[in-house]
Design a protein around this motif. Structure first.
Motif, PDB file in Angstrom:
ATOM      1  N   PRO A   1     -83.120   6.060-108.805  1.00 41.80           N
ATOM      2  CA  PRO A   1     -82.838   4.929-109.705  1.00 41.80           C
ATOM      3  C   PRO A   1     -84.079   4.613-110.539  1.00 41.80           C
ATOM      4  O   PRO A   1     -85.185   4.478-110.005  1.00 41.80           O
ATOM      5  CB  PRO A   1     -82.507   3.789-108.734  1.00 41.80           C
ATOM      6  CG  PRO A   1     -83.218   4.137-107.472  1.00 41.80           C
ATOM      7  CD  PRO A   1     -83.232   5.634-107.394  1.00 41.80           C
ATOM      8  N   VAL A   2     -83.870   4.481-111.828  1.00 38.93           N
ATOM      9  CA  VAL A   2     -85.015   4.232-112.716  1.00 38.93           C
ATOM     10  C   VAL A   2     -84.935   2.870-113.389  1.00 38.93           C
ATOM     11  O   VAL A   2     -85.960   2.276-113.717  1.00 38.93           O
ATOM     12  CB  VAL A   2     -85.115   5.342-113.781  1.00 38.93           C
ATOM     13  CG1 VAL A   2     -85.490   6.677-113.126  1.00 38.93           C
ATOM     14  CG2 VAL A   2     -83.810   5.477-114.556  1.00 38.93           C
TER      15      VAL A   2
ATOM     16  N   LEU B   1     -69.908  13.902-109.991  1.00 42.65           N
ATOM     17  CA  LEU B   1     -70.280  14.677-108.804  1.00 42.65           C
ATOM     18  C   LEU B   1     -71.678  14.286-108.318  1.00 42.65           C
ATOM     19  O   LEU B   1     -71.912  14.173-107.100  1.00 42.65           O
ATOM     20  CB  LEU B   1     -70.222  16.173-109.119  1.00 42.65           C
ATOM     21  CG  LEU B   1     -70.620  17.123-107.972  1.00 42.65           C
ATOM     22  CD1 LEU B   1     -69.697  16.927-106.772  1.00 42.65           C
ATOM     23  CD2 LEU B   1     -70.575  18.577-108.443  1.00 42.65           C
ATOM     24  N   ASP B   2     -72.572  14.064-109.256  1.00 46.69           N
ATOM     25  CA  ASP B   2     -73.924  13.645-108.875  1.00 46.69           C
ATOM     26  C   ASP B   2     -73.897  12.294-108.166  1.00 46.69           C
ATOM     27  O   ASP B   2     -74.688  12.036-107.243  1.00 46.69           O
ATOM     28  CB  ASP B   2     -74.816  13.560-110.112  1.00 46.69           C
ATOM     29  CG  ASP B   2     -75.087  14.924-110.731  1.00 46.69           C
ATOM     30  OD1 ASP B   2     -75.043  15.915-109.962  1.00 46.69           O
ATOM     31  OD2 ASP B   2     -75.315  14.993-111.943  1.00 46.69           O
TER      32      ASP B   2
ATOM     33  N   ASP C   1     -81.597  12.349-112.995  1.00 47.36           N
ATOM     34  CA  ASP C   1     -81.465  13.594-112.245  1.00 47.36           C
ATOM     35  C   ASP C   1     -82.567  14.540-112.687  1.00 47.36           C
ATOM     36  O   ASP C   1     -82.669  14.874-113.876  1.00 47.36           O
ATOM     37  CB  ASP C   1     -80.081  14.206-112.501  1.00 47.36           C
ATOM     38  CG  ASP C   1     -79.822  15.402-111.594  1.00 47.36           C
ATOM     39  OD1 ASP C   1     -80.755  15.856-110.899  1.00 47.36           O
ATOM     40  OD2 ASP C   1     -78.667  15.872-111.569  1.00 47.36           O
ATOM     41  N   ASN C   2     -83.401  14.962-111.788  1.00 49.86           N
ATOM     42  CA  ASN C   2     -84.529  15.830-112.129  1.00 49.86           C
ATOM     43  C   ASN C   2     -84.095  17.180-112.689  1.00 49.86           C
ATOM     44  O   ASN C   2     -84.867  17.846-113.375  1.00 49.86           O
ATOM     45  CB  ASN C   2     -85.408  16.066-110.901  1.00 49.86           C
ATOM     46  CG  ASN C   2     -86.090  14.788-110.434  1.00 49.86           C
ATOM     47  OD1 ASN C   2     -86.302  13.875-111.232  1.00 49.86           O
ATOM     48  ND2 ASN C   2     -86.425  14.720-109.149  1.00 49.86           N
TER      49      ASN C   2
ATOM     50  N   THR D   1     -79.410   9.030 -95.058  1.00 45.16           N
ATOM     51  CA  THR D   1     -80.883   8.899 -95.000  1.00 45.16           C
ATOM     52  C   THR D   1     -81.590  10.229 -95.191  1.00 45.16           C
ATOM     53  O   THR D   1     -82.737  10.390 -94.769  1.00 45.16           O
ATOM     54  CB  THR D   1     -81.342   8.263 -93.663  1.00 45.16           C
ATOM     55  OG1 THR D   1     -81.087   9.158 -92.588  1.00 45.16           O
ATOM     56  CG2 THR D   1     -80.653   6.934 -93.412  1.00 45.16           C
ATOM     57  N   THR D   2     -80.909  11.187 -95.847  1.00 43.21           N
ATOM     58  CA  THR D   2     -81.571  12.469 -96.128  1.00 43.21           C
ATOM     59  C   THR D   2     -82.591  12.289 -97.257  1.00 43.21           C
ATOM     60  O   THR D   2     -83.762  12.643 -97.113  1.00 43.21           O
ATOM     61  CB  THR D   2     -80.538  13.539 -96.509  1.00 43.21           C
ATOM     62  OG1 THR D   2     -79.579  13.643 -95.472  1.00 43.21           O
ATOM     63  CG2 THR D   2     -81.214  14.886 -96.727  1.00 43.21           C
ATOM     64  N   GLY D   3     -82.143  11.767 -98.404  1.00 45.50           N
ATOM     65  CA  GLY D   3     -83.030  11.400 -99.499  1.00 45.50           C
ATOM     66  C   GLY D   3     -83.895  12.525-100.025  1.00 45.50           C
ATOM     67  O   GLY D   3     -85.099  12.546 -99.822  1.00 45.50           O
ATOM     68  N   TYR D   4     -83.296  13.465-100.749  1.00 40.36           N
ATOM     69  CA  TYR D   4     -84.065  14.583-101.319  1.00 40.36           C
ATOM     70  C   TYR D   4     -84.965  14.142-102.461  1.00 40.36           C
ATOM     71  O   TYR D   4     -85.967  14.793-102.775  1.00 40.36           O
ATOM     72  CB  TYR D   4     -83.125  15.691-101.812  1.00 40.36           C
ATOM     73  CG  TYR D   4     -82.388  16.376-100.687  1.00 40.36           C
ATOM     74  CD1 TYR D   4     -83.068  17.172 -99.777  1.00 40.36           C
ATOM     75  CD2 TYR D   4     -81.010  16.216-100.542  1.00 40.36           C
ATOM     76  CE1 TYR D   4     -82.389  17.793 -98.749  1.00 40.36           C
ATOM     77  CE2 TYR D   4     -80.328  16.832 -99.514  1.00 40.36           C
ATOM     78  CZ  TYR D   4     -81.020  17.625 -98.615  1.00 40.36           C
ATOM     79  OH  TYR D   4     -80.364  18.236 -97.591  1.00 40.36           O
ATOM     80  N   GLY D   5     -84.632  13.063-103.153  1.00 35.75           N
ATOM     81  CA  GLY D   5     -85.457  12.571-104.249  1.00 35.75           C
ATOM     82  C   GLY D   5     -85.181  13.206-105.585  1.00 35.75           C
ATOM     83  O   GLY D   5     -85.899  12.943-106.560  1.00 35.75           O
TER      84      GLY D   5
END
Length: 368
Positions: free
Chosen positions: A95-96, A75-76, A66-67, A87-91
């Motif tokens: 996954p690392v 919750l995350d 999590d940045n 398909t929003t994908g805020y980034g």
């Protein structure tokens, strides 16, 4: 031009208008499952997919970053599942680890596709269902010709439809008009097209394509309603054969003046049958047998065959009651009959065969 208001007429019209907002004409169809239940199932499926995705992320939360704070809590996990499946994908959460990335490739991505199929499929089904229903309705209107309109789907209306369909008339050629949506639902469940509304209003009868109908059967609960429906139907269709039922015999002449070709008085007919049954139970039993179409004895109208031309009515194989010659109905013993002609039609009493269909040129004359 005068406007007639009957007791309860406005209430019926308002009730009909409430039901006519979205469905004025109902065509028969087989509904496998209620639409709300279908939507509820799809919503539950979407929630299930979302929950599985969130749990997968939570079980492997160490493989995600999590940045904002570096860690991924419960919750995350739900947040990541939501933005990923939509398909929003805020980034902001990614996954690392190799395990997390493999899970995204082989599990979460298929779940994302399934999630989209559920949501988009529901929307497309609603839109296509509406388009398909519009297309069916337009096609039905364009192909409907020489059909039979039945106003009222009570005991009289149902029995009249059964009698008419016994001659070979297809259910697709019958349109039922009634102010009750539940009654129309029952009619469509039996395979008939239905129009919800007050049949005394011309716009309701127009939806039933009355102006193209060949026969109109009026079987309403009230005599005054039957008169108004007859007037409206005759105004829209000058050539259709209109048959109406009334409770009181004194209203029969009014219906004929309104445009009905034939009027059946239900109350007086029932009274005569009661009186006949008291005087002669056997005679009453025979009359009741004639009334019940399809069993025992039936009274029908049929054409004269070539072998019967030149004979007297008593000389035929069937029991002839009357002879229809032109527009006259003559008794079997009327001297004016003489011998039978090829253009004559015979009203006869025959033995009914259960389960058999009456020939199209043969008309059953008595209905329940």
């Amino acid at each position: 031009m005068f406007h007639v208001k009957l007791p309860g007429h406005d209430a019926i019209a308002r009730q009909a208008d409430e039901h006519l907002v979205t469905h004025r004409v109902k065509l028969p169809r087989k509904v496998v499952e209620h639409p709300f239940r279908q939507v509820a199932k799809r919503v539950l499926m979407a929630l299930l997919v979302l929950s599985v995705t969130a749990l997968l992320v939570w079980f492997d939360h160490d493989g995600y970053n999590d940045n904002s704070d570096g860690s991924v809590d419960f919750l995350d996990a739900w947040y990541y599942a939501t933005v990923t499946l939509s398909t929003t994908g805020y980034g902001d959460i990614t996954p690392v680890s190799d395990a997390a990335r493999l899970t995204n490739i082989f599990v979460i991505t298929p779940l994302r596709v399934l999630f989209l199929i559920i949501l988009v499929g529901t929307t497309l089904e609603v839109l296509t269902e509406r388009t398909r229903e519009e297309w069916r309705l337009n096609r039905w209107r364009s192909t409907l010709r020489d059909h039979t309109v039945v106003v009222g789907f009570g005991t009289k209306g149902r029995s009249a439809i059964q009698t008419v369909c016994a001659t070979g008339l297809k259910k697709e050629q019958v349109v039922v008009v009634d102010p009750s949506s539940k009654v129309i639902d029952a009619a469509t469940a039996e395979g008939y097209a239905g129009v919800i509304g007050d049949a005394t209003r011309s716009e309701v009868l127009k939806r039933a394509e009355v102006h193209r109908a060949r026969k109109i059967i009026i079987a309403t609960q009230r005599d005054d309603t039957a008169v108004l429906v007859t007037l409206t139907a005759r105004q829209l269709n000058k050539g259709a054969k209109i048959v109406a039922a009334v409770r009181e015999e004194e209203n029969a002449p009014l219906l004929k003046q309104s445009g009905a070709d034939a009027v059946i008085t239900s109350a007086s007919a029932a009274g005569r049958l009661l009186g006949l049954s008291v005087l002669s139970p056997a005679a009453g039993m025979v009359m009741e047998d004639l009334i019940q179409q399809g069993s025992g004895l039936d009274i029908i109208e049929r054409p004269v065959i070539k072998a019967e031309v030149g004979r007297r009515p008593r000389e035929t194989d069937d029991l002839v009651v009357s002879v229809v010659r032109g527009h006259r109905v003559l008794g079997y013993d009327d001297p004016a009959v003489g011998t039978l002609e090829l253009t004559d039609r015979l009203i006869t009493i025959v033995r009914a065969t259960p389960g058999s269909q009456i020939a199209p040129d043969v008309r059953p004359l008595v209905q329940e």
